[in-house]
Design a protein around this motif. Structure first.
Motif, PDB file in Angstrom:
ATOM      1  N   LEU A   1     123.246 -29.242 -85.315  1.00 29.13           N
ATOM      2  CA  LEU A   1     122.308 -29.456 -86.416  1.00 29.13           C
ATOM      3  C   LEU A   1     121.874 -28.145 -87.055  1.00 29.13           C
ATOM      4  CD1 LEU A   1     120.463 -31.318 -88.106  1.00 29.13           C
ATOM      5  CD2 LEU A   1     118.741 -31.015 -86.312  1.00 29.13           C
ATOM      6  N   LEU A   2     121.563 -27.165 -86.232  1.00 30.33           N
ATOM      7  CA  LEU A   2     121.081 -25.892 -86.770  1.00 30.33           C
ATOM      8  C   LEU A   2     122.144 -25.189 -87.616  1.00 30.33           C
ATOM      9  CD1 LEU A   2     119.060 -24.688 -83.677  1.00 30.33           C
ATOM     10  CD2 LEU A   2     118.134 -25.455 -85.882  1.00 30.33           C
ATOM     11  N   TYR A   3     123.384 -25.180 -87.159  1.00 30.17           N
ATOM     12  CA  TYR A   3     124.448 -24.590 -87.974  1.00 30.17           C
ATOM     13  C   TYR A   3     124.678 -25.399 -89.247  1.00 30.17           C
ATOM     14  CZ  TYR A   3     125.770 -20.970 -84.669  1.00 30.17           C
ATOM     15  OH  TYR A   3     125.765 -19.856 -83.878  1.00 30.17           O
ATOM     16  N   PHE A   4     124.592 -26.711 -89.137  1.00 34.74           N
ATOM     17  CA  PHE A   4     124.770 -27.578 -90.290  1.00 34.74           C
ATOM     18  C   PHE A   4     123.689 -27.315 -91.345  1.00 34.74           C
ATOM     19  CE2 PHE A   4     124.256 -31.697 -92.468  1.00 34.74           C
ATOM     20  CZ  PHE A   4     125.531 -31.832 -92.982  1.00 34.74           C
TER      21      PHE A   4
ATOM     22  N   SER B   1     132.836 -22.533 -89.020  1.00 34.95           N
ATOM     23  CA  SER B   1     133.545 -22.256 -87.765  1.00 34.95           C
ATOM     24  C   SER B   1     132.615 -22.425 -86.571  1.00 34.95           C
ATOM     25  CB  SER B   1     134.119 -20.839 -87.779  1.00 34.95           C
ATOM     26  OG  SER B   1     135.107 -20.714 -88.775  1.00 34.95           O
ATOM     27  N   ALA B   2     131.413 -21.889 -86.670  1.00 32.13           N
ATOM     28  CA  ALA B   2     130.440 -21.994 -85.581  1.00 32.13           C
ATOM     29  C   ALA B   2     130.060 -23.455 -85.335  1.00 32.13           C
ATOM     30  CB  ALA B   2     129.202 -21.163 -85.892  1.00 32.13           C
TER      31      ALA B   2
ATOM     32  N   MET C   1     129.868 -16.174 -95.531  1.00 34.83           N
ATOM     33  CA  MET C   1     128.941 -16.757 -94.573  1.00 34.83           C
ATOM     34  C   MET C   1     129.189 -18.259 -94.353  1.00 34.83           C
ATOM     35  SD  MET C   1     124.903 -16.319 -94.439  1.00 34.83           S
ATOM     36  CE  MET C   1     123.847 -17.480 -93.687  1.00 34.83           C
ATOM     37  N   PRO C   2     129.399 -19.071 -95.410  1.00 35.63           N
ATOM     38  CA  PRO C   2     129.669 -20.489 -95.159  1.00 35.63           C
ATOM     39  C   PRO C   2     130.880 -20.708 -94.251  1.00 35.63           C
ATOM     40  CG  PRO C   2     129.090 -20.185 -97.442  1.00 35.63           C
ATOM     41  CD  PRO C   2     129.247 -18.807 -96.852  1.00 35.63           C
TER      42      PRO C   2
ATOM     43  N   THR D   1     121.934 -24.873 -96.519  1.00 36.51           N
ATOM     44  CA  THR D   1     121.091 -23.895 -97.203  1.00 36.51           C
ATOM     45  C   THR D   1     121.938 -22.822 -97.890  1.00 36.51           C
ATOM     46  OG1 THR D   1     119.329 -24.277 -95.600  1.00 36.51           O
ATOM     47  CG2 THR D   1     119.209 -22.241 -96.875  1.00 36.51           C
ATOM     48  N   ALA D   2     122.926 -22.308 -97.190  1.00 31.83           N
ATOM     49  CA  ALA D   2     123.770 -21.241 -97.738  1.00 31.83           C
ATOM     50  C   ALA D   2     124.519 -21.698 -98.984  1.00 31.83           C
ATOM     51  CB  ALA D   2     124.758 -20.751 -96.681  1.00 31.83           C
ATOM     52  N   LEU D   3     124.947 -22.952 -98.997  1.00 30.05           N
ATOM     53  CA  LEU D   3     125.703 -23.479-100.137  1.00 30.05           C
ATOM     54  C   LEU D   3     124.824 -24.157-101.179  1.00 30.05           C
ATOM     55  CD1 LEU D   3     128.832 -24.875 -98.264  1.00 30.05           C
ATOM     56  CD2 LEU D   3     128.685 -22.814 -99.680  1.00 30.05           C
TER      57      LEU D   3
END
Length: 82
Positions: A47-50, A7-8, A1-2, A55-57
């Motif tokens: 910002l949202l992807y960041f 990439s996104a 997922m990260p 959060t994921a990491l």
């Protein structure tokens, strides 16, 4: 997922950059209202992807930013940078 989030994030950053392609510095500072809104939406996407990646990491970004400033300060001392 990260990896997918990174990439996104880059894709969205590219879309943000497209709004400034071929503009002068002056033009980029004085965007018309509709263009400025489009840029703001692209910034929000970045910002949202960041934030999702943070959060994921499970990164404490504030702590990490403070540590990075310290590292940069050692690498580039103020008294030698000027």
């Amino acid at each position: 997922m990260p990896k997918n989030l990174a990439s996104a994030l880059i894709v969205e950053a590219g879309e943000l950059l497209e709004h400034f392609q071929w503009l002068t510095e002056e033009q980029s500072r004085n965007l018309p209202a509709d263009k400025k809104q489009a840029v703001a939406y692209e910034m929000a996407d970045v910002l949202l992807y960041f934030v999702q990646m943070v959060t994921a990491l499970e990164v404490d970004l504030i702590e990490t930013a403070h540590a990075k400033v310290g590292i940069k300060g050692q690498k580039y001392p103020v008294d030698q940078a000027r």
